[in-house]
Design an enzyme around this catalytic site. Sequence first.
Site, PDB file in Angstrom:
ATOM      1  N   ARG A  76       0.862  -1.189   0.000  1.00 34.08           N
ATOM      2  CA  ARG A  76       0.000   0.000   0.000  1.00 34.08           C
ATOM      3  C   ARG A  76       0.896   1.235   0.000  1.00 34.08           C
ATOM      4  NH1 ARG A  76      -5.210  -1.263   0.534  1.00 34.08           N
ATOM      5  NH2 ARG A  76      -5.809  -3.121   1.691  1.00 34.08           N
ATOM      6  N   GLY A 115      -7.307   3.344  -4.793  1.00 35.84           N
ATOM      7  CA  GLY A 115      -6.086   4.124  -4.577  1.00 35.84           C
ATOM      8  C   GLY A 115      -5.127   3.958  -5.744  1.00 35.84           C
ATOM      9  N   ILE A 137     -11.521  -7.246  -3.791  1.00 36.48           N
ATOM     10  CA  ILE A 137     -12.622  -8.064  -3.278  1.00 36.48           C
ATOM     11  C   ILE A 137     -13.826  -7.176  -2.937  1.00 36.48           C
ATOM     12  CG2 ILE A 137     -11.098  -9.868  -2.371  1.00 36.48           C
ATOM     13  CD1 ILE A 137     -11.824  -8.774   0.489  1.00 36.48           C
ATOM     14  N   ASP A 138     -13.588  -5.858  -2.833  1.00 34.16           N
ATOM     15  CA  ASP A 138     -14.669  -4.953  -2.414  1.00 34.16           C
ATOM     16  C   ASP A 138     -15.651  -4.624  -3.543  1.00 34.16           C
ATOM     17  OD1 ASP A 138     -13.329  -4.933  -0.054  1.00 34.16           O
ATOM     18  OD2 ASP A 138     -12.560  -2.896  -0.212  1.00 34.16           O
ATOM     19  N   ARG A 173     -27.669 -20.120  18.703  1.00 32.76           N
ATOM     20  CA  ARG A 173     -26.990 -18.840  18.957  1.00 32.76           C
ATOM     21  C   ARG A 173     -27.221 -17.828  17.833  1.00 32.76           C
ATOM     22  NH1 ARG A 173     -21.253 -21.627  20.583  1.00 32.76           N
ATOM     23  NH2 ARG A 173     -21.577 -21.622  22.836  1.00 32.76           N
ATOM     24  N   GLY A 181     -14.771  -4.955   3.828  1.00 27.13           N
ATOM     25  CA  GLY A 181     -15.481  -3.930   3.061  1.00 27.13           C
ATOM     26  C   GLY A 181     -15.649  -2.745   3.974  1.00 27.13           C
ATOM     27  N   ARG A 277     -22.248 -14.874  19.274  1.00 24.77           N
ATOM     28  CA  ARG A 277     -20.829 -15.069  18.981  1.00 24.77           C
ATOM     29  C   ARG A 277     -20.450 -14.287  17.729  1.00 24.77           C
ATOM     30  NH1 ARG A 277     -21.030 -17.014  23.337  1.00 24.77           N
ATOM     31  NH2 ARG A 277     -20.236 -19.040  24.056  1.00 24.77           N
TER      32      ARG A 277
END
Length: 359
Positions: A76, A115, A137-138, A173, A181, A277
Amino acid sequence: MKRRIGILTSGGDCPGLNATIRGVAKACYERFDNDVEIIGIQDGYQGLIDNQCKLMNPSDFSGILTTGGTIFGTKRTPFKLMKVVGDDNVDKVKSMKKTYKDQKLDCLLTLGGNGTHKTANLLSEEGLNVIGLPKTIDNDIWGTSVTFGFHTAVDIATDVIDRLHTTANSHGRILVVEIMGNKAGWLTLYAGMAGGADMIVIPEIPYDIEKLSAACEKRASAGKGFSILAVAEGAFDTEEAKMKKKERAKYRAEAGITTASNRIAKQIEANTGLETRVCVPGHMLRGGSPSAYDRILATQFGVHAAELIAQNKYGYAVAKIGDRISENKLEDVAGKTKFVPEDDQMVKTARDIGISFGD
Ligand code: F6P
């Protein structure tokens, strides 16, 4: 004169980077025969700044269709710092232009997300021949209906939700799964749908914790002993939605709020008394082999980049528009984010089958 093509991968990695690199390379060797040289640039823009470049052999691109990560490494290098000369006294833009010249590049291919595309546009404005390829992946790059890496991550996150279903059911649960994301909720929305989540929480639709709690209680009182919430990493509630980004960060730090999923889980447990959880698959969503879908998309994108090179068409970002592989101007893509529209058809489909967004 041989064409010299530089390739780098920048930003967070994702499955399909190597498949895209391979697609570009194979298409270029096929099209330009011996009149092409491919230069691999190490660790994204940092390698371009530091002149970390390597002349590749055609054999270097064999056997990488199925491999995760990136053969070039990635890093990055924030766009906002590109024009800032730091303590090392390095003028990054000047250095990148110098490497491009020293390496006698005819063009530069940048594989990355938002970016990366901003810096690609900056270099294009500085006179370099640049082509961007949409990785993340976003799935939040403007102007393309899909990015490579997205569908593999959807598959992985869906598998996580499938597995959580069985354990949530056994124990009765609430299971809150946090999906990457930070800005856009595409991955959470798609994996939530594919995995049959009961609630989907995304940054584009701020949630009300009372509504999420009520949705869990409604399921419990209907005899459904468990609930699954797919929560995007960047989700925030209706109160935080009124705040600016910095203000929200300060508020969270002061309130001791760690992650969106932990916060939601604690509040739901307190509100409903139902055992809760949290599961954070995190970087697992970015690892491993690309899916069949992404291998094909990556190859199509790579081949299209070679086509643009053949046409000497630079200053563009490869994209999927409708059902065709095409391109947008880099200047149109840079600085924009493709968010989930509130009236997105997938959001409507989810609502139509009773999935709550907590709004
Ligand atoms: O942009 C891709 C992404 O995976 C985001 O979903 C996530 O917020 C971020 O990268 C995580 O970045 P890093 O790998 O630097 O922790």
